[in-house]
Enzyme design. Structure first.
Site, PDB file in Angstrom:
ATOM      1  N   GLU A 334       0.849  -1.197   0.000  1.00 43.64           N
ATOM      2  CA  GLU A 334       0.000   0.000   0.000  1.00 43.64           C
ATOM      3  C   GLU A 334       0.886   1.250   0.000  1.00 43.64           C
ATOM      4  OE1 GLU A 334      -4.145  -0.938   1.985  1.00 43.64           O
ATOM      5  OE2 GLU A 334      -2.578  -0.947   3.499  1.00 43.64           O
ATOM      6  N   CYS A 418     -11.270   2.404   5.447  1.00 45.35           N
ATOM      7  CA  CYS A 418     -10.578   3.597   5.949  1.00 45.35           C
ATOM      8  C   CYS A 418     -10.849   4.828   5.085  1.00 45.35           C
ATOM      9  CB  CYS A 418      -9.079   3.350   6.021  1.00 45.35           C
ATOM     10  SG  CYS A 418      -8.381   2.671   4.505  1.00 45.35           S
TER      11      CYS A 418
HETATM   12  O1  FUB Z   1      -4.288   0.194   8.374  1.00 46.00           O
HETATM   13  C1  FUB Z   1      -5.259   1.205   8.496  1.00 46.00           C
HETATM   14  C2  FUB Z   1      -5.588   1.745   7.137  1.00 46.00           C
HETATM   15  O2  FUB Z   1      -6.139   0.712   6.339  1.00 46.00           O
HETATM   16  C3  FUB Z   1      -4.404   2.242   6.359  1.00 46.00           C
HETATM   17  O3  FUB Z   1      -4.115   3.576   6.550  1.00 46.00           O
HETATM   18  C4  FUB Z   1      -4.808   1.963   4.969  1.00 46.00           C
HETATM   19  O4  FUB Z   1      -3.739   1.974   4.072  1.00 46.00           O
HETATM   20  C5  FUB Z   1      -5.483   0.639   5.101  1.00 46.00           C
HETATM   21  O5  FUB Z   1      -4.559  -0.391   5.142  1.00 46.00           O
HETATM   22 ZN    ZN Z   2      -7.906   4.392   3.021  1.00 46.22          ZN
END
Ligand code: FUB
Ligand code: ZN
Length: 654
Positions: A334, A418
């Site tokens: 990510e 999120c």
């Molecule tokens: O891990 C919490 C949130 O969910 C992260 O900021 C995003 O990238 C997703 O993985």
């Molecule tokens: Zn997000």
């Protein structure tokens, strides 16, 4: 109405402070988006949290949820896409925060009652010692603070603190704020380098910037100190994630997912923060860390942090950022990969990451107006971030590719939800990003139809911005003052704008911006003074650095702050058969009827003829070309109509 003062720093004089949300009444483009969030998105967020079972996890009066595993079976016996997450507190917190900002837009007793209900749950869940995390209280009791690398406890705490500050500001209600002060005090007792404390910090940054907000809201310096501790402890040796893993009988660098944690770059904890020079790892984490660092730099006047941030800023924006202000190309972490690696169809470019870039950029504007930061703020806001929310506020993008073969669509919800509340809270709080105010001046960072009430140079100022931006570059600023007052009005001249014109009271003034990129108008301002700006918005071609192999021989089209794209709905399929001429002559604009004032662009183009192809995969013949018109729509609007292909980087005719 008397102006409310801007968000104060706790200690060092922050030169340019953002205005508080209720100080800026936002109309026009952003007003429509705020309305969508206030009228629709926040209710949708609440309902989807409810449907996902999030409140079952938080509410101490309900039985502890069955789902102790990350998956649950649905009525057909197959694993459901909705999974319990240990960071659900953070998602609920962002819903509270977005709702708080929506309540500024218009009172909404039903919404407020729902938020009060959630806050009651959190308050009822909080333990005697102040600890408050639904996962570790209800799902995995007895294991708190055992895995800071992965388990998001401090991240959740940070989001709840931000929610508490926002809800207190919006409603005057203290319940969540008091709860979060107790939790922050518990965290302060637990973490540090003193006897009996854990020298830890969170694997997912967020607590740092949240503690600064809590300190500013409460005036309590100890929260600032704690934020500074978390920033400075990061990456110190012995590495905390090794130490805590050893206590669990594990190897932090080898455990799942080993590839992410081999050197701790994923969590930006491979080095102490002042030594970090390359933007690495998980993109949202990185943006939240840098935002927290910028806050600490501002509060403590710490130029060593500012210097590190400058290096990181240049590293990100010159080598690792999509033209949309999207960041973090790779799904596997990510986050970031290598310099100039910006694939389009597989771009991850998480909505939250661009939201985080807006946070960071706005904080970089704290010391002085500087177009380098505000331009990127605008780029990420209108393109990388806003794309995450459908035009009507009901559907969401998590990842934001710059090319789709028709397979990528907005979600009603996401198993990792999120992004929806993150883009909602950003849009609903947009008023706070438009201006910066110092003791002697006002900076206009963003152009947006709005009325701002603020205090500058000891006077109450009403600044009215009338504009159809981003569709039109004409901006009219009207000064409202009880008495003549000397201050500096700094106007950002965007770097995309080549021939800006500015006039005061009908008299044109030279547009000289120096290094800052802001035109600084220092004078004694009087009630009724009018500044008129013309920021020409020609469609312009954008070409990528030659090292961005994925964009070789391609061109993107932008107009003003907006990046445009082709959609199948306007151009038919096979968007890669379209070629744009080297110069964008003959452009025509037209309103997009489905989306009110939105502007589409039509450009003469060529289309490769595929009629001669049959079953063969390869040929030597040169394809024929025919004249056509390519219709572009703003990237943030894509996938709001008929589903289909989408393309930002279009092939360029040689
Ligand atoms: O891990 C919490 C949130 O969910 C992260 O900021 C995003 O990238 C997703 O993985
Ligand atoms: Zn997000």
């Amino acid at each position: 109405m008397t102006a409310i003062s801007a968000e104060p720093p706790v200690q060092a004089p922050l030169a340019f402070r953002p205005l508080r949300i209720p100080q800026v009444a936002v109309n026009g483009f952003w007003g429509q988006h705020i309305d969508a969030v206030a009228d629709k998105t926040v209710d949708i967020l609440y309902e989807r949290c409810l449907a996902a079972g999030m409140f079952d996890q938080i509410d101490p009066s309900r039985p502890v949820p069955e789902m102790r595993l990350p998956f649950r079976r649905n009525q057909y016996g197959v694993l459901d896409t909705i999974t319990a997450q240990m960071f659900w507190d953070s998602d609920v917190a962002k819903v509270i925060e977005a709702a708080a900002y929506a309540l500024y837009r218009r009172p909404n007793p039903a919404l407020e009652a729902k938020m009060d209900g959630i806050i009651e749950m959190f308050a009822g869940l909080q333990l005697e010692d102040g600890y408050l995390n639904s996962w570790y209280i209800r799902m995995q009791p007895g294991q708190r603070w055992t895995n800071l690398r992965d388990c998001h406890e401090l991240y959740c705490a940070g989001h709840l603190m931000e929610a508490a500050v926002a809800y207190h500001q919006a409603t005057g209600k203290r319940k969540l704020l008091d709860a979060m002060m107790r939790y922050a005090d518990h965290i302060g007792r637990t973490f540090g380098t003193g006897p009996g404390q854990k020298p830890g910090y969170c694997g997912h940054e967020e607590i740092e910037l949240a503690l600064v907000r809590l300190a500013r809201e409460t005036g309590e310096r100890r929260y600032l100190e704690l934020a500074k501790y978390f920033v400075e402890q990061r990456g110190q040796q012995p590495h905390y994630f090794d130490v805590e893993a050893e206590a669990r009988g594990e190897n932090a660098r080898g455990s799942w997912p080993a590839s992410l944690h081999a050197d701790f770059r994923y969590t930006q904890s491979h080095l102490p923060v002042r030594e970090q020079q390359k933007v690495v790892g998980h993109a949202v984490r990185a943006m939240y860390l840098y935002s927290g660092m910028a806050d600490i730099a501002a509060e403590y006047g710490d130029s060593s942090l500012t210097d590190a941030l400058e290096i990181l800023w240049n590293d990100l924006t010159a080598k690792q950022m999509y033209v949309t202000g999207g960041i973090g190309p790779s799904a596997s972490n990510e986050g970031f990969t290598d310099y100039y690696d910006l694939p389009n169809d597989t771009a991850y470019a998480e909505t939250c990451a661009s939201v985080g870039l807006v946070f960071w950029a706005s904080r970089m504007l704290g010391s002085a107006p500087d177009r380098r930061y505000a331009d990127v703020l605008e780029q990420a806001l209108y393109n990388g971030a806003l794309t995450g929310l459908s035009r009507d506020g009901s559907r969401f993008f998590y990842d934001n590719p710059l090319e789709s073969h028709g397979q990528h669509h907005r979600w009603d919800w996401h198993k990792c939800p999120c992004c929806p509340p993150n883009i909602a809270r950003l849009v609903a709080s947009i008023g706070t990003y438009i201006y910066g105010v110092s003791d002697t001046g006002v900076a206009v960072h963003l152009y947006a139809d709005s009325v701002a009430k603020l205090e500058v140079a000891g006077a109450d100022l009403t600044l009215t911005q009338s504009t159809d931006y981003p569709w039109d570059g004409a901006v009219r600023l009207t000064v409202g003052l009880a008495q003549p007052t000397r201050f500096t009005l700094s106007l950002r001249i965007p770097s995309w704008c080549k021939d800006a014109k500015v006039a005061i009271g009908g008299q044109s003034v030279p547009v000289e911006t120096g290094n800052s990129g802001y035109l600084k108008l220092e004078r004694e301002w009087r009630d009724g003074d009018v500044v008129e700006m013309a920021l020409p918005m020609e469609a312009r071609p954008v070409r990528a650095h030659p090292k961005v192999r994925q964009d070789t021989g391609r061109v993107a089209v932008a107009r003003g702050p907006l990046v445009y794209c082709l959609e199948e709905a306007d151009n038919g399929a096979e968007l890669n058969s379209l070629l744009l001429p080297r110069s964008l002559g003959g452009m025509a604009t037209a309103p997009i009827t489905e989306f009110g004032g939105a502007v589409s662009l039509s450009l003469p183009a060529l289309r490769e003829d595929d009629g001669a192809w049959s079953a063969e995969l390869y040929r030597s013949d040169v394809p024929g070309l025919s004249d056509t018109t390519a219709r572009f729509v703003p990237y943030y609007l894509w996938d709001n109509r008929a589903p289909g292909e989408m393309l930002v980087w279009v092939r360029s005719a040689t």
